[in-house]
Design an enzyme around this catalytic site. Structure first.
Site, PDB file in Angstrom:
ATOM      1  N   LYS A  63       0.847  -1.201   0.000  1.00 41.33           N
ATOM      2  CA  LYS A  63       0.000   0.000   0.000  1.00 41.33           C
ATOM      3  C   LYS A  63       0.876   1.242   0.000  1.00 41.33           C
ATOM      4  CE  LYS A  63      -1.839   2.693   3.043  1.00 41.33           C
ATOM      5  NZ  LYS A  63      -1.841   4.027   2.403  1.00 41.33           N
ATOM      6  N   GLY A 102       6.901   4.578   8.403  1.00 45.39           N
ATOM      7  CA  GLY A 102       6.033   5.729   8.598  1.00 45.39           C
ATOM      8  C   GLY A 102       6.192   6.275  10.006  1.00 45.39           C
ATOM      9  N   SER A 103       5.132   6.862  10.518  1.00 46.62           N
ATOM     10  CA  SER A 103       5.235   7.528  11.807  1.00 46.62           C
ATOM     11  C   SER A 103       5.280   6.522  12.958  1.00 46.62           C
ATOM     12  CB  SER A 103       4.042   8.459  12.010  1.00 46.62           C
ATOM     13  OG  SER A 103       2.879   7.700  12.262  1.00 46.62           O
ATOM     14  N   THR A 104       5.884   6.946  14.061  1.00 38.25           N
ATOM     15  CA  THR A 104       5.953   6.094  15.245  1.00 38.25           C
ATOM     16  C   THR A 104       4.556   5.809  15.774  1.00 38.25           C
ATOM     17  OG1 THR A 104       8.207   6.717  15.849  1.00 38.25           O
ATOM     18  CG2 THR A 104       6.758   6.064  17.645  1.00 38.25           C
ATOM     19  N   GLU A 105       3.674   6.790  15.665  1.00 33.78           N
ATOM     20  CA  GLU A 105       2.305   6.620  16.155  1.00 33.78           C
ATOM     21  C   GLU A 105       1.599   5.469  15.420  1.00 33.78           C
ATOM     22  OE1 GLU A 105      -0.004  10.075  15.443  1.00 33.78           O
ATOM     23  OE2 GLU A 105      -1.831   9.229  16.318  1.00 33.78           O
ATOM     24  N   GLU A 156       9.989   0.751  10.514  1.00 33.44           N
ATOM     25  CA  GLU A 156      10.999   1.805  10.339  1.00 33.44           C
ATOM     26  C   GLU A 156      10.254   3.112  10.543  1.00 33.44           C
ATOM     27  OE1 GLU A 156      12.804   4.588   9.529  1.00 33.44           O
ATOM     28  OE2 GLU A 156      12.950   4.167   7.381  1.00 33.44           O
ATOM     29  N   CYS A 202      12.904  10.627   7.721  1.00 34.11           N
ATOM     30  CA  CYS A 202      12.825  10.114   9.093  1.00 34.11           C
ATOM     31  C   CYS A 202      14.153  10.244   9.808  1.00 34.11           C
ATOM     32  CB  CYS A 202      12.345   8.674   9.101  1.00 34.11           C
ATOM     33  SG  CYS A 202      13.181   7.668   7.880  1.00 34.11           S
ATOM     34  N   GLU A 250       9.096  15.046  16.274  1.00 32.22           N
ATOM     35  CA  GLU A 250       9.508  14.975  14.880  1.00 32.22           C
ATOM     36  C   GLU A 250       8.655  15.964  14.078  1.00 32.22           C
ATOM     37  OE1 GLU A 250       8.742  11.323  12.647  1.00 32.22           O
ATOM     38  OE2 GLU A 250      10.719  11.571  11.747  1.00 32.22           O
TER      39      GLU A 250
END
Lengths: 513, 287
Positions: free
Chosen positions: A194, A246-249, A268, A302, A399
């Site tokens: 995706k 992508g994002s840590t969230e 990652e 990142c 970030e």
């Protein structure tokens, strides 16, 4: 700063005439379906969404939004391809397909670079010189591993994992695809990928590359969509492994979603990297590295060096050189070959960057940008430097994922390391010093997966990349990157078979027979 | 009148930060042999004890991870030496905890000593297996090496009170991590005695911390702790494993999921590599 699109550069000694790349090399269809089982198909239960050029807000085309049923079709296609063809092929044959893909990416490099810049907003010189060549290199590198895997595992038997679900971000759309797809296919897995909602076009063009390479249908499936589509991929019981960038969230949300299922996951995620400049650093080189560290790709990186830690004794000298250098950067039309800083990828991201920069000011840090004319249309943010930043400020902790640099100072090497490590992230770091022992001492103490000493933002398919702590787990690149797509002693080593569907009949790689 | 000498019993306490505290909660629980007889009252660690253990492990991390690999190998080898000298005591404790015959219990203790020796030898070799010199396409020196992930909490296997315990703790510490281990709930006494061996060896205080008590009470505190980097669920009760893995996602701990393991078999490298991070350092090459 020179606005390359506005022509204000003519007033400067080093002004450049506009040098736009032609977009005639790409042919964007009015709408795109989902790439499933080797065919573009209409979404059965999803809708459509538009993708825009962030530099102009021009709508580029309509793209399908895959619903849960579409994701299911893609996973089934990937399963069939895995069981019937891909996992049964000798490694040497898989290799040849990947080599073909690498060559086609090289042949169509200009097309990919232009499309990437149109859809993403990054300067053409970056998509042309970094994203596309590295993407081809990634396939070339992992192609060579496909028939040598037993040498990567120390001779132990290994299996592919099966169907791999991959969700990638918008900052390096094609390159992230290559980082994910190349090693997965080399190890004998099939893929449901995706791409990011705002940058689907190079992934859809990659589908055409798969067809030109005559890759068996179903080996690579591309389902476009937003967060809901990503959740459907990660949560599908027929997916045997999740790889996410992508994002840590969102990474944490995927880890929660997968907890208890036994599915392997690699993540990652975000970063808040420190770029440490010691008093003996070569200042001009360090400033070049600091600039590329945070302003490369508009800071949508990142591993961006978003915290500059400067030794107190050279703070003024480094900041003066940095400000001088920033006035020569050219912001504007990403299609112009002289452009250094392109557009922010989306309105949403621009709002986030603005919000954090405003917070920096509100919390008392001093904000500075070079004189800069922003284009009237599109999403733009000027290169921005904050000084007087404390570790407690949001701009030192969160970030930003934009062209915003926070400058902090230190006196001793121990303090530099302490401050650099004072973050939940641990993706990357930079060290600038002419003293070898100090560089190695510092590198050894930084809790980060990649440490660039006297350089920054270098990437290579042979070099493992990935983070400590909340920057995720697993490595991409190099021999280490294979671990994410192999089960070294068979999938049931830890008492689980992933989804329960397990690997297909051809699961033991030819390379290991 | 002659009487048989009355035995001097041992008080089984926690092992935290190199010392032997009772639980701060003042609680204990009776430990019985497999045969049913009373063995001892073991300390029943609280969530606060778990947090104290994590603090101790964090404090010990810089020194232990900064020691040379050669040094860590020697220190762990010395633990094996000390354990060898106390084989009879451990055989008795394992026999009571696991209901083994005298011969089988002795074999388990021998295997545990040998396991320590095996892992001790890995200290200065593992990064030669896991690391790499990477041939990047440019004028750069590029080297990947392994580093410890940090503080690792382990739920020791319930059924294997000494061999299983050592099999989960040794790979954590030999790679430079520091450990908090929740001992087998039903057979905690060998773990406490192992703490006594560690305390008299050269393992710095805080490198290994041993908690005894109810796994279901201690484990959630460790799994959710934001200063813990890794979580080994080897001894997690099945119904608890998912909840613990979910709690571990708050700071993305590296989780080793529970599985059926034969603790007597030679371990692979998984338990070593799972607690290692790969660091890649770049440097330009030029004159």
């Amino acid at each position: 700063m020179t606005g390359s699109s506005s022509g204000s550069g003519t007033s400067r000694a080093l002004g450049y005439a506009p040098a736009p790349e032609s977009r005639s090399v790409v042919d964007i269809a009015p709408s795109y379906g989902l790439f499933i089982d080797g065919e573009f198909t209409e979404p059965a239960d999803g809708g459509t969404f538009k993708t825009v050029n962030p530099a102009t807000e021009e709508v580029l085309c309509e793209v399908s939004e895959a619903g849960a049923g579409d994701v299911d079709r893609a996973v089934r296609a990937a399963r069939r391809a895995y069981e019937r063809t891909w996992s049964r092929l000798p490694g040497s044959e898989r290799a040849k397909y990947l080599f073909r893909i690498a060559r086609i990416l090289q042949e169509r490099a200009r097309e990919f670079a232009v499309l990437e810049t149109l859809d993403n907003g990054k300067p053409i010189k970056e998509s042309r010189d970094v994203d596309v060549p590295l993407s081809a290199a990634w396939f070339f590198y992992y192609a060579g591993w496909a028939d040598k895997l037993r040498h990567a595992t120390g001779g132990l038997p290994a299996h592919p994992l099966g169907v791999v679900g991959q969700v990638i971000p918008w900052n390096f759309p094609l390159m992230m695809l290559a980082w994910k797809v190349a090693p997965a296919l080399a190890c004998g897995n099939t893929v449901v990928l995706k791409p990011a909602e705002t940058t689907p076009l190079t992934a859809l063009l990659f589908a055409d590359v798969c067809r030109q390479a005559e890759l068996p249908p179903g080996v690579v499936n591309i389902v476009t969509g937003a967060g809901e589509t990503g959740r459907a991929v990660a949560g599908h019981p027929g997916v045997d492994k999740i790889a996410f960038t992508g994002s840590t969230e969102v990474g944490k949300a995927i880890a929660r979603q997968v907890a208890g299922t036994g599915k392997p996951v690699t993540l990652e995620l975000g970063g808040k990297a420190a770029n440490i400049v010691f008093d003996d650093a070569a200042v001009d080189q360090a400033v070049e590295g600091v600039v590329s560290g945070i302003f490369f790709n508009q800071g949508h990186v990142c591993c961006a060096g978003s915290r500059l830690l400067v030794q107190e004794s050279v703070h003024e000298e480094v900041l003066a050189a940095l400000r001088r250098r920033l006035t020569t950067l050219r912001l504007g039309d990403p299609m112009d070959k002289n452009t250094d800083i392109g557009a922010i990828n989306s309105a949403g991201q621009l709002a986030r960057v603005r919000e954090l920069a405003d917070a920096g000011e509100a919390e008392g840090a001093q904000r500075w940008s070079p004189a800069c004319e922003l284009p009237g249309q599109g999403y733009w943010f000027p290169p921005t430097v904050f000084t007087g930043v404390s570790q407690a400020h949001r701009i030192a902790r969160e970030e930003i994922f934009g062209p915003v640099l926070s400058v902090l100072t230190f006196r001793t090497a121990e303090e530099a390391v302490e401050k650099a490590n004072n973050t939940p992230y641990g993706l990357s770091a930079g060290v600038w010093t002419e003293k070898g022992s100090r560089a190695l001492w510092t590198a050894a103490r930084l809790r980060a997966g990649v440490v660039w000493t006297n350089t920054y933002n270098r990437f290579d398919p042979a070099s493992p990349f990935g983070g400590y702590k909340e920057s995720g787990y697993g490595r991409e690149g190099g021999r280490h990157g294979l671990d994410a797509y192999l089960a070294p002693d068979g999938p049931d080593r830890r008492g689980h078979l992933g989804s329960g569907t397990g690997p297909g009949p051809g699961a033991v790689l030819e390379d290991f027979r | 009148m002659s009487t048989e000498r009355l035995a001097v019993r041992k008080t089984y306490k926690l092992y935290v930060g190199g010392g032997f505290p009772r639980s701060e909660s003042g609680r204990s629980y009776p430990v019985t042999a497999v045969s049913g007889g009373f063995l001892a009252n073991a300390a029943r660690a609280s969530r606060k004890d778990a947090r104290d253990a994590v603090v101790a492990a964090r404090k010990a991390f810089p020194g232990w991870s900064g020691a040379t690999a050669y040094n860590r190998g020697q220190v762990l080898y010395r633990v094996a030496e000390l354990l060898e000298g106390r084989r009879a005591q451990f055989a008795d404790e394992v026999r009571a905890a696991e209901g083994l015959t005298r011969k089988d219990a002795a074999a388990v203790v021998d295997a545990a000593v040998d396991r320590l020796v095996w892992y001790a030898g890995w200290a200065d070799k593992i990064t030669q297996i896991t690391g790499a010199a990477n041939p990047v396409a440019g004028p750069y020196f590029n080297l990947s090496t392994s580093e410890p992930t940090g503080v690792v909490c382990a739920l020791a296997p319930r059924e294997s009170s000494l061999l299983g315990l050592i099999s989960v703790v040794a790979p954590v510490v030999i790679t430079g991590n520091t450990a908090v281990v929740a001992a087998s709930e039903t057979g905690p006494l060998p773990a406490v005695s192992l703490g006594e061996v560690l305390a008299t060896s050269d393992v710095p205080g805080g490198v290994v911390n041993v908690l005894t008590g109810r796994t279901a009470e201690i484990a959630p505190a460790l799994a959710a702790h934001m200063d813990v980097n890794g979580l080994d669920l080897a001894g997690a009760p099945g119904d608890l494993a998912r909840e613990l893995e979910t709690a571990a996602t708050h700071n993305l701990k590296r989780v080793l999921r529970p599985c059926a393991e034969d603790w007597a078999a030679e371990p692979g490298l998984t338990r070593l590599t799972h607690w290692l991070e790969t660091k890649t350092v770049w440097h330009p090459v030029g004159t």
